[in-house]
Scaffold this motif. Sequence first.
Motif, PDB file in Angstrom:
ATOM      1  N   ASP A   1     -13.536  16.110  49.667  1.00 48.23           N
ATOM      2  CA  ASP A   1     -14.479  15.069  49.239  1.00 48.23           C
ATOM      3  C   ASP A   1     -15.721  15.035  50.140  1.00 48.23           C
ATOM      4  O   ASP A   1     -16.849  14.898  49.659  1.00 48.23           O
ATOM      5  CB  ASP A   1     -13.762  13.710  49.250  1.00 48.23           C
ATOM      6  CG  ASP A   1     -14.556  12.600  48.582  1.00 48.23           C
ATOM      7  OD1 ASP A   1     -15.263  12.886  47.589  1.00 48.23           O
ATOM      8  OD2 ASP A   1     -14.464  11.440  49.036  1.00 48.23           O
TER       9      ASP A   1
ATOM     10  N   ASP B   1     -19.063  10.217  53.346  1.00 43.27           N
ATOM     11  CA  ASP B   1     -17.611  10.050  53.287  1.00 43.27           C
ATOM     12  C   ASP B   1     -17.020   9.485  54.585  1.00 43.27           C
ATOM     13  O   ASP B   1     -15.821   9.579  54.808  1.00 43.27           O
ATOM     14  CB  ASP B   1     -16.924  11.390  52.920  1.00 43.27           C
ATOM     15  CG  ASP B   1     -15.509  11.205  52.390  1.00 43.27           C
ATOM     16  OD1 ASP B   1     -15.231  10.146  51.796  1.00 43.27           O
ATOM     17  OD2 ASP B   1     -14.676  12.106  52.582  1.00 43.27           O
TER      18      ASP B   1
ATOM     19  N   HIS C   1     -17.308   5.641  50.838  1.00 41.43           N
ATOM     20  CA  HIS C   1     -16.474   4.795  49.961  1.00 41.43           C
ATOM     21  C   HIS C   1     -15.322   4.150  50.731  1.00 41.43           C
ATOM     22  O   HIS C   1     -14.360   3.687  50.111  1.00 41.43           O
ATOM     23  CB  HIS C   1     -15.971   5.599  48.745  1.00 41.43           C
ATOM     24  CG  HIS C   1     -14.963   6.658  49.085  1.00 41.43           C
ATOM     25  ND1 HIS C   1     -13.764   6.793  48.410  1.00 41.43           N
ATOM     26  CD2 HIS C   1     -14.964   7.635  50.025  1.00 41.43           C
ATOM     27  CE1 HIS C   1     -13.087   7.822  48.920  1.00 41.43           C
ATOM     28  NE2 HIS C   1     -13.786   8.350  49.904  1.00 41.43           N
ATOM     29  N   HIS C   2     -15.398   4.132  52.073  1.00 40.87           N
ATOM     30  CA  HIS C   2     -14.416   3.383  52.863  1.00 40.87           C
ATOM     31  C   HIS C   2     -14.941   1.958  53.036  1.00 40.87           C
ATOM     32  O   HIS C   2     -16.138   1.728  52.921  1.00 40.87           O
ATOM     33  CB  HIS C   2     -14.220   4.046  54.226  1.00 40.87           C
ATOM     34  CG  HIS C   2     -13.584   5.408  54.145  1.00 40.87           C
ATOM     35  ND1 HIS C   2     -14.339   6.559  54.026  1.00 40.87           N
ATOM     36  CD2 HIS C   2     -12.295   5.785  54.122  1.00 40.87           C
ATOM     37  CE1 HIS C   2     -13.516   7.599  53.957  1.00 40.87           C
ATOM     38  NE2 HIS C   2     -12.264   7.156  54.008  1.00 40.87           N
TER      39      HIS C   2
ATOM     40  N   ASN D   1     -15.861   9.736  47.237  1.00 45.55           N
ATOM     41  CA  ASN D   1     -17.288   9.698  47.556  1.00 45.55           C
ATOM     42  C   ASN D   1     -18.058  10.663  46.640  1.00 45.55           C
ATOM     43  O   ASN D   1     -19.224  10.451  46.325  1.00 45.55           O
ATOM     44  CB  ASN D   1     -17.485  10.086  49.023  1.00 45.55           C
ATOM     45  CG  ASN D   1     -18.715   9.470  49.635  1.00 45.55           C
ATOM     46  OD1 ASN D   1     -18.912   8.266  49.564  1.00 45.55           O
ATOM     47  ND2 ASN D   1     -19.559  10.306  50.217  1.00 45.55           N
TER      48      ASN D   1
ATOM     49  N   ASP E   1      -9.142  13.327  46.437  1.00 50.26           N
ATOM     50  CA  ASP E   1      -9.208  11.972  47.009  1.00 50.26           C
ATOM     51  C   ASP E   1      -8.477  10.939  46.150  1.00 50.26           C
ATOM     52  O   ASP E   1      -7.960   9.959  46.659  1.00 50.26           O
ATOM     53  CB  ASP E   1     -10.658  11.531  47.232  1.00 50.26           C
ATOM     54  CG  ASP E   1     -11.022  11.559  48.716  1.00 50.26           C
ATOM     55  OD1 ASP E   1     -10.558  12.501  49.396  1.00 50.26           O
ATOM     56  OD2 ASP E   1     -11.738  10.668  49.207  1.00 50.26           O
TER      57      ASP E   1
HETATM   58 MN   LIG Z   1     -13.375  10.468  50.548  1.00 52.12          MN
END
Ligand SMILES: [Mn+2]
Length: 325
Positions: free
Chosen positions: A27, A88, A108-109, A129, A159
């Motif tokens: 990712d 990411d 995307h965390h 991501n 992911d």
């Molecule tokens: Mn990721």
Amino acid sequence: MSTLLSRLYQLFSHEDRLLILIDADPDAIASALALKRLLWHRLSACVISNIRPITRAQNERMLELLGISLTPYSRLNPAEFNRKALVDNQPGHHQTFAAHHYEVIIDHHPRLPDTTAGLVDIRPEYGANSSILTEYLRAAHIKPSLKLATSLYYGIKTDTSNFERPAIEADVRAFHYLFKFTRRPLVRRLEFAEFNIFLLKYFQLAFSRYRLRHQRLYAFLGPVSTPDILVILADFFLRVHEISWSIVGGIYEDKLVVIFRNDGLRKNAGSLASKAFGKLGSAGGHASSARAEVPLSLINDLAPNAQWQQWQDFLIHLVEGRGRE
Ligand SMILES: [Mn+2]
């Protein structure tokens, strides 16, 4: 989306040298390739750098099959780049990331409090991501090459674990869009690279050592060259029908690392990990996956020259003794 895209473009000029930092997994690699493509012809240089050595067979195979080249962080001088980007991940995730200031952060965390940049685009609800970067490409009317599309497609696949892990409709839309630019045989070849020969000896160790206690499998592997090995084995054992938990430990550098996995049915790996190891070191995670790390210097119940059996018993004792659910 088009506002975000124009903000991205405004951050860079033709004299800029951009360094994109990643902790390489499919990712992250795909996201970096997409960002590089978005800024193609808008920079004087763009280098993608992995902050840690590539150890997982899956990542090695992706780089090899798709002909992607990354520059190891240890082999470059960050001062030669006047612009930096992070995809990411966020600065707080690793000390090497935290050492820089960024123009762009796309992740995307869950958003960390210290994440700042010229453009911060954090979407924690996204499964991958790569889905976010696919939206940027579409907004820019860039038709992805086979290599880029396959990378992004594979990034979403891994992911979201083939959409078994949390994902949203936007991930499905990106996946669907990318599908027509990829080639099935290529994706299949990528997916066949889960293990390498070097890993087989750890499988052998785990098969000869594991113990089952009420549907929980325990295995202690001793010193490992990367904690990834523990993750791969813990995931592997969950595929066995009789096993609803796998708890795999090993020694990495000067730490005991323990990986927890379960089938996700009314179980909590994060809380089990912290009950068993929270007092000794760092421990935590999600409902179905967790990890504990304990510095060896804090383990007083075992002699420094303890055999693997003693380590494995120690592991079982800590988990069963303190963490009965
Ligand atoms: Mn990721």
